[in-house]
Every structure is written in C-alpha cells, then in structure tokens.
Design an enzyme around this catalytic site. Structure first.
Site, PDB file in Angstrom:
ATOM      1  NE  ARG A  18      -2.367  -2.016   3.123  1.00 37.26           N
ATOM      2  CZ  ARG A  18      -2.794  -2.242   4.359  1.00 37.26           C
ATOM      3  NH1 ARG A  18      -3.822  -1.551   4.838  1.00 37.26           N
ATOM      4  NH2 ARG A  18      -2.197  -3.132   5.134  1.00 37.26           N
ATOM      5  CG  ASN A 174      -2.817  -8.977  17.207  1.00 34.29           C
ATOM      6  OD1 ASN A 174      -2.071  -8.766  18.159  1.00 34.29           O
ATOM      7  ND2 ASN A 174      -2.422  -9.579  16.086  1.00 34.29           N
ATOM      8  NE  ARG A 338      30.194  22.560  -0.017  1.00 30.86           N
ATOM      9  CZ  ARG A 338      31.097  22.485  -0.983  1.00 30.86           C
ATOM     10  NH1 ARG A 338      31.530  23.595  -1.577  1.00 30.86           N
ATOM     11  NH2 ARG A 338      31.568  21.325  -1.356  1.00 30.86           N
ATOM     12  CE1 TYR A 392      39.000  19.225  -8.368  1.00 24.62           C
ATOM     13  CE2 TYR A 392      37.414  20.492  -9.639  1.00 24.62           C
ATOM     14  CZ  TYR A 392      38.018  19.282  -9.346  1.00 24.62           C
ATOM     15  OH  TYR A 392      37.636  18.151 -10.005  1.00 24.62           O
TER      16      TYR A 392
HETATM   17  C1  UD1 Z   1      -1.008  -7.938  11.388  1.00 21.21           C
HETATM   18  C2  UD1 Z   1      -1.750  -8.966  12.240  1.00 21.21           C
HETATM   19  C3  UD1 Z   1      -3.063  -8.360  12.720  1.00 21.21           C
HETATM   20  C4  UD1 Z   1      -2.810  -7.088  13.466  1.00 21.21           C
HETATM   21  C5  UD1 Z   1      -1.969  -6.110  12.654  1.00 21.21           C
HETATM   22  C6  UD1 Z   1      -1.505  -4.970  13.519  1.00 21.21           C
HETATM   23  C7  UD1 Z   1      -1.137 -11.180  11.390  1.00 21.21           C
HETATM   24  C8  UD1 Z   1      -1.595 -12.333  10.593  1.00 21.21           C
HETATM   25  N1  UD1 Z   1      -1.988 -10.150  11.480  1.00 21.21           N
HETATM   26  O1  UD1 Z   1      -1.778  -7.699  10.223  1.00 21.21           O
HETATM   27  O2  UD1 Z   1      -3.752  -9.291  13.548  1.00 21.21           O
HETATM   28  O3  UD1 Z   1      -4.030  -6.487  13.834  1.00 21.21           O
HETATM   29  O4  UD1 Z   1      -0.799  -6.761  12.141  1.00 21.21           O
HETATM   30  O5  UD1 Z   1      -0.808  -4.023  12.776  1.00 21.21           O
HETATM   31  O6  UD1 Z   1      -0.063 -11.202  11.955  1.00 21.21           O
HETATM   32  N2  UD1 Z   1       5.860  -9.581   7.629  1.00 21.21           N
HETATM   33  C9  UD1 Z   1       6.948 -10.409   7.446  1.00 21.21           C
HETATM   34  N3  UD1 Z   1       6.776 -11.538   6.700  1.00 21.21           N
HETATM   35  C10 UD1 Z   1       5.599 -11.874   6.142  1.00 21.21           C
HETATM   36  C11 UD1 Z   1       4.491 -11.016   6.333  1.00 21.21           C
HETATM   37  C12 UD1 Z   1       4.646  -9.878   7.098  1.00 21.21           C
HETATM   38  O7  UD1 Z   1       8.035 -10.142   7.938  1.00 21.21           O
HETATM   39  O8  UD1 Z   1       5.541 -12.917   5.470  1.00 21.21           O
HETATM   40  C13 UD1 Z   1       6.037  -8.357   8.428  1.00 21.21           C
HETATM   41  C14 UD1 Z   1       5.719  -7.118   7.633  1.00 21.21           C
HETATM   42  O9  UD1 Z   1       6.901  -6.606   7.030  1.00 21.21           O
HETATM   43  C15 UD1 Z   1       5.189  -6.166   8.691  1.00 21.21           C
HETATM   44  C16 UD1 Z   1       4.605  -7.081   9.739  1.00 21.21           C
HETATM   45  O10 UD1 Z   1       5.137  -8.366   9.499  1.00 21.21           O
HETATM   46  O11 UD1 Z   1       6.225  -5.402   9.291  1.00 21.21           O
HETATM   47  C17 UD1 Z   1       3.078  -7.119   9.709  1.00 21.21           C
HETATM   48  O12 UD1 Z   1       2.656  -7.561   8.444  1.00 21.21           O
HETATM   49  P1  UD1 Z   1       1.376  -6.953   7.747  1.00 21.21           P
HETATM   50  O13 UD1 Z   1       1.225  -7.629   6.445  1.00 21.21           O
HETATM   51  O14 UD1 Z   1       1.437  -5.470   7.764  1.00 21.21           O
HETATM   52  O15 UD1 Z   1       0.240  -7.489   8.729  1.00 21.21           O
HETATM   53  P2  UD1 Z   1      -1.217  -6.892   8.913  1.00 21.21           P
HETATM   54  O16 UD1 Z   1      -2.061  -7.323   7.766  1.00 21.21           O
HETATM   55  O17 UD1 Z   1      -1.117  -5.454   9.207  1.00 21.21           O
HETATM   56 CA    CA Z   2       0.500  -3.831   9.133  1.00 19.24          CA
END
Ligand code: UD1
Ligand code: CA
Length: 482
Positions: A18, A174, A338, A392
């Site tokens: 997004r 959450n 600078r 320079y």
């Molecule tokens: C997640 C939670 C949701 C919560 C919300 C809060 C889950 C399934 N859902 O949803 O319950 O309300 O956060 O903000 O956890 N990421 C990884 N690897 C992945 C996917 C994500 O490292 O495979 C990281 C992303 O970079 C990000 C974070 O995990 O920093 C959260 O991922 P995101 O996809 O934003 O989760 P939400 O849909 O916001």
């Molecule tokens: Ca998120």
C-alpha cells in the site's frame, strides 16, 4: 518476578504494497531515520539478546538500516505470512535458548520502550505463557479481532478478512506485540497451517493453538492506541511524522525554547537545544544538532549535524551541515557553511559566503561574497568582499593558510596551495600565488591607465550626444509607448 532471559523478533520482511513504492516499507523515513531503526530501538531498550530482524524485501538495505550490535538477521524468502516469518527467526536463536520471546512488527514505529517494559512485567507477573497487546478501537478497521469467550478469556485472534460480521463488530484488536515462552512458540509455530483467506501462515493463530493446550494466555490492553498505529500508507507515514514533530516541539518549548511558529519548525528528536534559544519560522534542525543557550535563528534555515555555540545569531537563510559554529558568531543572511567548517567563536559570516573544510580562528570575519574552501585562517583576520580560495585544479583540492590579524582586501584570489603569514595586508584585487611572509604588504596590481575624453568619442561613435542624453530620451520614449 523471574529474571528469565528475553529474545526479540522483529518482523520486517514485507514489501508494504500500500506504500506504492520500490522501497521496502520499513525503509521509509520517520523523524529522519528509517522506520525499522525506530522499531528496533524501542525493542533494544529491553536488552533482549539476541534481536532477530526478519528481512526479505530489500534485505541488504534493511539490514544496513538496523544499527544495533546485538541484531541478527533471518532471511524470509518468499514471505508467506507473519507466522512463517517468526519461524524463520527461530533459526537465529541459540539452540539452548530458554525464556521469553518478544515479537513485534517493523511497521509499528511509534511504540515506546516503556510500554514494552510494562508489557513484559505484566506477562511475568501474571505467569502467562503467551501474552499479546490489544487495544480498543472505536473504528477497528482491518486489524485482527480479539475473540473472547463468555468468561472473558481470550480464545483467538481472527484476521479481518477471515472474520464473520459478528466477529468484525468486536472492537478489541491485536496490535502485533507478543511475548511467548520459547518452547510454546516453537511448537505452536510448527502447527500453523495456511488455511485462511490469504493462504498465509498467520502468527496470530498461535493464540488459538495455545488455547487448545490450555496454556495461560493474556491480552494486555494498552491505553494509548496511537503507539500501535501500523504504517501502511504514505498518508499514515505523513500523519505520524507530524505527531513526532509536534511532540519534539512541545518538549523543547516546555524546556525553555521559544518557537515563533511551531508548525513550521522541523526539529529532529536527537537535537539538543538549550533554553532561551529562539527558533524562527521555517527552520529545519536535522540530525544531531546542538544549540547552546540563547541562540537565535531568524528563519528559513537548514541545519544538519551542526553545533552552534551560545548566543550565536543565525540570520535569515543559513544552510549549514556537519560543522561547528563557536559562541557569539553572526551568520548570514544567506550563508552556506558546508561540511568541515569550524568557526572558533565571535566570527562573522555574511551574505553569500560559502565555506567548506574551513577553520576560522576567533574573531575572524568574512562579511560578503566569498568562497573559503580547504582553508585554515587565524584569529582576528578580516576577509574582504569577494575573496576566493582557488582550491581546485581540476584534479586535486589544495589548502590555503592565512595567519592572524590579516587584512585580506576585496577581490583577492588565493591560488592554493598557498600560505599567507600573520599581520599581512593584502591589497584589493591581488592574486596570491606564493607564500607571503609575516607583516608584509602584498599586491599584484596592473598599472592603471587613463585616456582623457574617451567616453565622448565612444558615444559619438554610437550617434549619441556627448553626455548620452539622446539614448536616455529614446529609452524613455520607448517605456512610455509600452
Ligand atoms: C497484522 C496482524 C493483525 C494485526 C496487525 C496490527 C497477522 C496475521 N496479522 O496484520 O492481527 O491487527 O498486524 O498491525 O499477523 N511480515 C513479514 N513476513 C511476512 C508477512 C509480514 O516479515 O511474510 C512483516 C511485515 O513486514 C510487517 C509485519 O510483518 O512489518 C506485519 O505484516 P502486515 O502484512 O502489515 O500485517 P497486517 O495485515 O497489518
Ligand atoms: Ca500492518
């Protein structure tokens, strides 16, 4: 309270669709630094060991943005959900690790260390095996919903996309901060299945798994939802930036700094600004700037990593970077300091003066239209209007040294490398090409010639009257006609 060890996992592998960006979401900046750096700092205050950052999109860049010695990195490729990310992180924990694992998300940069600390304390006090932070939101949007049973005990977390209309109506959500006993985490993650709307391994499913095992689960309801705002879009990024900025300004004003217009003061959180400083409109103070007591910035200034001594006056339009300005100096209007500029104090740098790697002794002035680059200048020397260090040669930069108490006349060029002693008087318009000894007068004037009556001849050649009035009248007529 037990003194269990703590490890931390920060999930930051996602792209952040997004944001509509080529850059990974956690690399976008807030308060002058990538948001991942903020997320890691908040966690680092709890001294977890190790901190495992899960990286995927632009893994190298994200790793570079995490400047923390205890950090380890787990590569998650492809990204199959937050649960899959946590599983990747486990591989970076020592095999004999026992204790609690704190899990947070890299896109939650407003979270405070003090909150995480209170959360950890509560988790331990309640003897929970799995805790997570929830908040109550009037408009719970697309966050995961916390589902409780009739006794009020946490049953599970349901993602918005998978939730029924009844579940979507719940307002407890959450946040994405968890503390889980290591053994429980490991075994619960092993049970995850991607049977949901996104075909992902949801970290949130460990709650339901723990529940079926009758583990103690606690949802710790935090008071301030703002801390848990996830950044998912540019608009959310801009809003959080504004909040961070307002908080910095409030703190500074409470500590005795005057802001003519806080709405146009852009000040980094690391900046140290002493009481009785006055910050005019449209001022950016970035990085690790330090302003001594009573510094006045009139307005429209851009300072990055600059130390400004007490009672300096920065007039309209100063740009300064990686430099130091000694006490009671007057800079600007329209001055450009600078990197590597060091002003010892009581200096005056006037309009359209540019300095670079220039050290000026106490009381030395350059008041108008100069370039001082790669130069060392002593105390109480006056640099006249239009003086230029010719540093320079097209290949290399060369140094200019000027001593104490010199008068460097207007329009002097110093062809570096070159040295001018102390108490030297440089006549205006001199081109200095070799060393000048102490106490000397130096000049390189072309002899002046006059041709009497030349001007009238010149005008006649252009069919003008001897005093030029024909042309002036013609110009005037033209303006009237227009
Ligand atoms: C997640 C939670 C949701 C919560 C919300 C809060 C889950 C399934 N859902 O949803 O319950 O309300 O956060 O903000 O956890 N990421 C990884 N690897 C992945 C996917 C994500 O490292 O495979 C990281 C992303 O970079 C990000 C974070 O995990 O920093 C959260 O991922 P995101 O996809 O934003 O989760 P939400 O849909 O916001
Ligand atoms: Ca998120």
């Amino acid at each position: 309270m037990t003194t269990n060890s703590v490890a931390a996992i920060i999930l930051a592998a996602g792209k952040g669709t997004r944001m509509r960006s080529k850059r990974a979401k956690v690399l976008h900046e807030l308060g002058g630094e990538p948001m991942i750096a903020r997320a890691v700092r908040a966690v680092a205050a709890l001294e977890p060991n190790p901190i495992v950052v899960v990286v995927g999109h632009q893994a190298r860049e994200v790793e570079a943005a995490v400047k923390f010695p205890n950090a380890r990195f787990a590569l998650q490729e492809p990204q199959r959900g937050t649960g899959d990310g946590a599983r990747c992180a486990l591989e970076q924990l020592p095999a004999n690790f026992t204790g609690d694992v704190l899990i947070t998300y890299g896109d939650m940069p407003a979270i405070k260390s003090s909150t995480l600390r209170a959360f950890l304390d509560a988790h331990r006090k309640r003897g929970a095996r799995l805790s997570f932070i929830s908040i109550i939101l009037e408009e719970p949007a697309a966050y995961g919903r916390v589902i409780r049973d009739t006794a009020g005990k946490v049953e599970k977390i349901v993602e918005f996309r998978d939730a029924s209309p009844a579940e979507r109506a719940f307002k407890e959500i959450n946040t994405g901060c968890y503390i889980v006993d290591f053994e429980l985490l490991r075994s619960a993650l092993a049970e995850l299945k991607p049977s949901n709307a996104q075909d992902e391994y949801y970290l949130t499913d460990i709650v339901a798994i723990a529940r079926t095992r009758r583990e103690t689960i606690e949802a710790w309801v935090a008071d301030d939802p703002a801390e848990f705002a996830g950044i998912n879009s540019r608009e959310e990024l801009a809003n959080m930036e504004a909040e961070i900025r307002a908080a910095v300004n409030q703190k500074l004003m409470a500590a005795g700094v005057t802001m003519v217009d806080p709405a146009s003061a852009y000040i980094s959180e690391q900046a140290e600004i002493a009481p009785d400083c006055v910050i005019g409109p449209n001022v950016q103070i970035l990085g690790a700037c330090k302003l001594g007591e009573g510094v006045r910035i009139d307005g429209t200034a851009w300072l990055s990593n600059v130390t400004v001594g007490p009672r300096c006056h920065l007039k309209l339009g100063v740009r300064a970077e990686d430099c130091s300005i000694g006490e009671e100096s007057e800079i600007g209007p329209f001055a450009h300091l600078r990197a590597g500029t060091e002003l010892a104090g009581h200096n005056r740098i006037g309009n359209f003066v540019e300095t670079k790697k220039a050290r000026l002794g106490r009381g030395t002035k350059a008041s108008h239209l100069s370039y001082l680059g790669d130069a060392t200048i002593g105390d109480d020397t006056n640099i006249g209007c239009g003086v230029i260090t010719v540093n320079y040669d097209g290949y290399d930069k060369h140094h200019t040294t000027i001593g104490d108490r010199c008068m460097v006349g207007c329009d002097t060029q110093l062809v570096a490398p070159v040295k001018v002693g102390s108490d030297v008087y440089v006549a205006s318009g001199t081109t200095i090409i070799r060393e000048v000894p102490d106490g000397a007068l130096v000049m390189s004037h072309h002899p002046q010639r006059e041709k009497p009556g030349w001007m009238a001849t010149w005008r006649k050649r252009h069919n003008d009257s001897p005093d030029g009035s024909l042309k002036r009248n013609k110009d005037h007529q033209k303006r009237v006609a227009e």
